[in-house]
Design an enzyme around this catalytic site. Structure first.
Site, short mmCIF file in Angstrom:
data_model
loop_
_atom_site.label_atom_id
_atom_site.label_comp_id
_atom_site.label_asym_id
_atom_site.label_seq_id
_atom_site.Cartn_x
_atom_site.Cartn_y
_atom_site.Cartn_z
N CYS A 182 -4.06 69.37 10.45
CA CYS A 182 -3.40 70.43 10.11
C CYS A 182 -3.94 71.82 9.96
O CYS A 182 -3.83 72.88 10.61
CB CYS A 182 -2.82 70.29 8.43
SG CYS A 182 -1.73 69.23 8.44
N GLU A 205 -7.87 72.12 9.43
CA GLU A 205 -9.11 71.82 8.96
C GLU A 205 -10.42 72.08 10.14
O GLU A 205 -10.08 71.58 11.20
CB GLU A 205 -9.39 70.19 8.90
CG GLU A 205 -8.47 69.68 7.69
CD GLU A 205 -7.21 68.96 8.29
OE1 GLU A 205 -6.28 69.70 8.51
OE2 GLU A 205 -7.34 67.70 8.67
#
Lengths: 265, 842
Positions: free
Chosen positions: B438, B440
């Site tokens: 997502c 990171e």
């Protein structure tokens, strides 16, 4: 900032952020309360009276209008300085009629200019020229000037005021080299014929320094506010102009005024 | 004039046909991998685990059925059915067996499964009893950890049931030297080992496993070469025949040997990407800086006139389609948290090189163009933004955003690089980061990031402050004091912090237990051979082979907790308008707004337990009677008036998300209650924990398990998404919301923060709209915001899509750190997306 003029008080009824239609870049609009005109299509009727008033919207009662110092307004406006800097945006004064509170408007513009952000004012120029010339223009980057009709008679019938002063001011402001955009609210039954729009375009095209003309289609979004203020909406049931009609008028304006025209702000 | 080609590139008609074929049917579960790995494990019992994993991978590469889909130019599919998925019983299997009959009809991510497949899987499942990572992980966990998980304080479900994933490998190395080259490196390392070395046994077994996997990958590609030749022989269409012959030639060369052209590089990349997702069920296996490692091949071919820009674009488009061919079936609960069939394969364009120069190139633009061509959820496309980012690149990205597919996500180099360095990553490595899953950040090819390690619901510890740590008659949290003992707000806030610290400790216990289980039962030699420094250290990634090791669990609910704690402070302690006990009663009564069925059941259980504890026997009849009383209970009118008054007071308080410096400063404190304790912990791979602040889509299902909160949020409703304001509470536009969010300490959340914004399409209209939108992103980033993503779709469109899903089969929207087809999402998640505040609606 520590300037005396920032202590000046004025009356506003809203501050709107992330406006992308009222001047270059990302802007914050400060709405000053009080207007000498009474345009029958006005979508912000709560802006007209100078006095604070109660308005009921969606079942909620709120007081419209609060007194603030220029410093307080600028503090709020400058929260978006990062976006102004990145986009070349800044502060736009609107109303009501900002010129109805000239010292306050002047202080806001001067303060914003001092902070290095672009300044604009949306106004119909209904004030003595000396006020505009001395208090406003020195601190103004872009004048978004409303011209609603060339016929003074019709102007008076729909706005409550004649237009001689407005047209005269427009001429004089333009002659000073001020960056100017002429904005026309296109209201069915008032000024939506090719002739009427053409007349305004011809006038605008004849002024030096006019960069663009904006045709703003009439909308009915403000009508529930009239009820909320306990006032009557005196325009008959009219429909907003269609996209095709707007295109047609824009084309007419381009031809008549030899000027860049766009639909919307 | 632009230094880049930023115009449109014609789309090949092939692309739409590939997409049609891909989405013709519902995705399907297949049994082949499950059977093959079971047979392999049965044959290799008694061998070292790393050896068994390598031999299993080899067997899969040799025996998994292969297929070339119609008109493909890039080949390699691990299922026969388009968008199908294999199963991975070595991680967990019980859930699937239990869900066999519901998996096709569930609301989030349904999969078709045939009776034959069920029978084949039922036949192999008994073998796995007691052998999975999830069973070993459970055995490693402390009892209080399991209790906290039962009570939904946090959930590490992702890694508990599946592989870890969440890494980027050295694609560049495979392209440059092929798996033969990597196998050679392992051989050299092996030659350097002395049998008398203390770690010879493990090291040599690992290196041998790497060699086996490298050979297996090449063998797998050769099967495709043979298949393509066969099909070419039978093909009537001369054009397609040539294509198949070219495919055969590619597959004979890569990924075993170095790529000699852009086309071979594309095919080599693809084999790596799909084989990684055949070795393990981990998701978020992220292609990373595709525009960087592919560029030399593109540039050379273009300069030599071997390829046109249009041909290169078609190949990239084919890869974009293929990334949507990979799929994964999760358990029903996890599917809610990761809804939308997403594998979170994050691909990033733009950014800097190790020396800090901007390296945006033509392929960066072509990545955006590919997204425009396919308009599909994968890859999760990201762009890196910094002061040196060319304006035309940001404008092109905004053009993609304007389509409404929720791509790309925008990342701020100026925050991420120092944030990574604060975790011990070198300047050069930080500058060349990419995004995993997502949001990171990771240094690809050197990191085992364990991002996304758990969802931590920050609202639940607050509920336990109100009950002195008890729930349903059980001491789940710390006894932080009866309400009448919390006489100042400082004491109340300290109690919250204490609950937070306690549960974060348990979360760490859970993650470390799972970590240990993966190291023992599922070390992965194939992925390890492409991540530094596994070969040099002679260890798999799961055993600490990576240069950088992290564990990144994510907290969410900052907006709700900021507003809630503010309500407690103002109404209870400062204005003394009500007592804590009265507030607790209001929360228990859900402000008089009625209780959901789950909540009534829970209340019934609670009362029954209290009765039992008091020594009263409670049978089925008594429970039914209690439930009836609970269900029929109505809040007295007078009480209801009080609750309405309370809700009114709550509404009038200032809220997070409106650019109010004091409120936002408090939000920063609240975020620290999660990030600071998390950042202090260590994992078994010798690395540290790093906090993230984002919920993926779990704010909806986990919100459903959360009672009413003092901010006026009703029981069982969604929790605020990401680090953004609670839905509908930010009323001063997108700049005010962004300014609030920017006041959080994003650098302390080095595992990523997620800020969703929803714009009306009119806000991006025209070239001017695009330019202002780009300035908006830059303005947020100037204030040290980390990430931003957008849904640009009107509310009316979404509502219409809910009512008439058949008309909107291809409507892609942003969910959390990824995009998904809107109509495949559950109703509640759809509602959550619709309820997010829309900016600049006119």
């Amino acid at each position: 900032m520590n300037h005396e003029f920032l202590k000046i008080q004025g009356r506003i009824f809203d501050i709107q952020k992330y406006s992308i239609h009222d001047g270059p870049g990302i802007r914050t609009i400060v709405f000053l309360k009080g207007c000498p005109l009474r345009c029958r299509w006005c979508c912000n009727p709560e802006s007209q009276r100078r006095e604070p008033e109660e308005m009921t919207l969606r079942g909620k009662r709120e007081t419209v209008g609060r007194d603030v110092t220029a410093e307080e307004v600028l503090e709020e406006v400058m929260k978006d300085r990062h976006y102004f800097r990145r986009s070349g945006g800044g502060m736009t004064l609107s109303g009501g009629e900002a010129l109805a509170q000239p010292e306050f408007a002047s202080a806001l513009l001067q303060g914003a200019r001092y902070q290095g952000v672009n300044t604009a004012m949306e106004s119909t120029g209904f004030a003595p020229f000396s006020v505009i010339n001395e208090l406003i223009l020195p601190f103004l980057d872009l004048f978004l000037m409303d011209i609603k009709h060339i016929s003074s008679e019709k102007h008076k019938a729909f706005t409550g005021a004649p237009n001689e002063l407005i047209l005269e001011n427009a001429r004089r402001i333009a002659e000073l080299g001020q960056r100017l955009v002429i904005r026309v609210p296109v209201v069915p039954g008032f000024n939506d014929t090719p002739e009427e729009i053409g007349d305004i375009a011809r006038f605008a095209g004849g002024l030096p320094g006019v960069e663009q003309m904006h045709l703003l289609p009439y909308h009915r979004l403000g009508t529930d506010k009239y009820a909320g203020l306990g006032r009557e909406y005196t325009l008959p049931e009219i429909l907003p102009p269609s996209q095709e009609q707007m295109e047609l008028l824009a084309e007419q304006a381009r031809r008549a005024g030899s000027i860049a025209v766009r639909i919307g702000g | 004039m632009s230094r880049f080609y930023d115009g449109e590139i014609a789309k090949s008609p092939r692309i739409d046909r590939l997409i049609q074929h891909l989405y013709a049917k519902m995705p399907e579960i297949e049994a082949d991998r499950g059977e093959i790995i079971t047979r392999s494990y049965q044959e290799t019992e008694g061998l070292p685990m790393i050896t068994r994993r390598a031999l299993a991978f080899e067997k899969i590469c040799r025996e998994l059925p292969i297929i070339i889909r119609p008109e493909e130019l890039i080949v390699g599919s691990n299922t026969q059915a388009p968008r199908g998925c294999q199963v991975f019983p070595e991680y967990s299997y019980e859930w699937l067996e239990q869900e066999f009959d519901t998996v096709a009809t569930r609301s989030a991510d349904p999969f078709y499964i045939s009776e034959e497949t069920k029978a084949r899987l039922r036949a192999v499942y008994p073998y796995w009893k007691g052998k999975t990572t999830s069973e070993l992980a459970s055995a490693y966990m402390a009892p209080e950890t399991r209790l906290a998980m039962e009570h939904n304080i946090f959930t590490p479900g992702n890694y508990f049931y599946n592989g870890i994933g969440h890494f980027t490998v050295k694609y560049d190395e495979v392209l440059a030297i092929g798996f033969r080259g990597i196998g050679e490196k392992a051989r050299e390392a092996l030659a350097g080992c002395h049998v008398a070395n203390q770690d010879y046994a493990k090291r040599s077994a690992f290196l041998q496993a790497v060699i086996t996997c490298c050979n297996a990958a090449e063998e797998y590609a050769h099967r495709y070469a043979v298949l393509a030749l066969e099909q070419a022989r039978q093909e009537q269409d001369p054009q397609r025949k040539l294509e198949l012959l070219k495919i055969a030639e590619n597959c004979a060369q890569v990924p075993g040997k170095p790529a000699r052209s852009f086309y071979e590089a594309c095919q080599s990349f693809w084999f790596v990407q799909m084989l990684l997702q055949t070795e393990s069920s981990g998701h978020s296996i992220s292609p990373g800086r595709f525009d960087q490692y592919m560029f030399p091949y593109y540039d050379a071919d273009i300069k030599a006139g071997r390829i046109t820009r249009e041909q290169a674009q078609e190949l990239m488009d084919c890869i974009w389609v293929k990334l949507n061919d990979l799929n994964k079936c999760r358990d029903a609960a996890s599917a809610e948290g990761f809804a939308g069939y997403s594998l979170f394969q994050n691909l990033i364009a733009g950014g800097q090189d190790a020396e800090g120069r901007d390296v945006t190139n033509d392929l960066s633009f072509m990545c955006l163009e590919a997204a425009l061509h396919v308009l599909l959820p994968a890859p999760s496309l990201s762009v890196r933004v910094w002061n040196g980012t060319p304006e035309e690149f940001l404008i092109k990205a905004a053009r993609v955003t304007r389509t409404g597919i929720g791509l790309p996500a925008y990342y701020n180099d100026e925050v991420i690089i120092p944030s990574m360095m604060s975790r011990g990553i070198s300047l050069e490595d930080a500058r060349t980061y990419n995004i995993i899953g997502c949001v990171e950040p990771q240094k690809g090819g050197k990191t085992d990031g364990w991002h996304d390690a758990a969802f931590f619901n920050m609202c639940r510890p607050l509920e336990l402050v109100f009950t002195n740590g008890q729930e349903d008659g059980v001491q789940v949290g710390l006894p932080t004091g009866e309400l009448n003992e919390l006489t100042t707000f400082e004491q109340f806030f300290d109690a919250y912090k204490a609950q937070m610290e306690y549960f974060i400790g348990l979360l760490v216990n859970a993650d470390n237990a799972i970590d240990q289980a993966h190291a023992q039962r599922c070390p992965l030699p194939f992925q390890s051979c492409m991540i530094d420094d596994c070969i040099a250290r002679g260890k798999a990634l799961q055993e600490g082979g990576a240069v950088y090791n992290f564990t990144g669990p994510q907290g969410f609910g900052i907006a709700n907790m900021t507003d809630s704690l503010n309500v407690v402070r103002t109404l209870v302690y400062e204005q003394k308008k009500l007592t804590l006990q009265e507030l607790k009663q209001a929360l228990d009564d859900n402000f008089g707004k009625g209780l959901s069925r789950e909540w009534k059941q829970r209340l019934t259980t609670r009362i029954a337990r209290n009765l039992q504890d008091a020594g009263r026997p409670v049978g089925e009849q008594e429970i039914a009677a209690i439930y009836k009383t609970v269900a029929q209970r109505q809040v007295p009118l007078q009480q209801q008036e009080k609750y309405d008054q309370l809700l009114q007071w709550i509404e009038e308080l200032p809220k997070y998300g409106n650019d109010l410096p004091q409120v936002d400063a408090f939000a920063r404190e609240v975020a620290y209650t999660y990030t600071k304790p998390v950042n202090r912990h260590k994992n078994p791979r010798g690395g540290q924990y790093q906090a993230g602040l984002y919920p993926v889509s779990a704010n909806v299902p986990l919100g459903a398990q959360t009672g009413a909160t003092p901010d006026g949020r009703l029981a069982n409703t969604p929790i605020a998404d990401g680090v953004g304001p609670a839905a509908g509470r930010d009323v001063h536009g997108p700049t005010a919301a962004a300014n609030s969010v920017a006041r959080l300490d994003h650098l302390a959340a080095s595992n990523g923060t997620l800020f969703n914004q929803k714009f009306h399409p009119t806000a991006l209209s025209g070239e001017e709209g695009l330019a202002k939108f780009a300035s908006y992103i830059r303005g947020y980033f100037d204030q040290k915001g980390m990430h931003m993503q957008f849904n640009v779709v009107s509310r009316e469109t979404l509502l219409d899509a809910q009512a008439h899903p058949e008309k909107y089969k291809s409507l892609v929207v942003r969910v959390a750190g990824y995009s998904a087809l809107f109509t495949t999402l559950s109703k509640s998640l759809q509602d959550d997306i619709i309820s997010r505040t829309t900016h600049a609606e006119v």
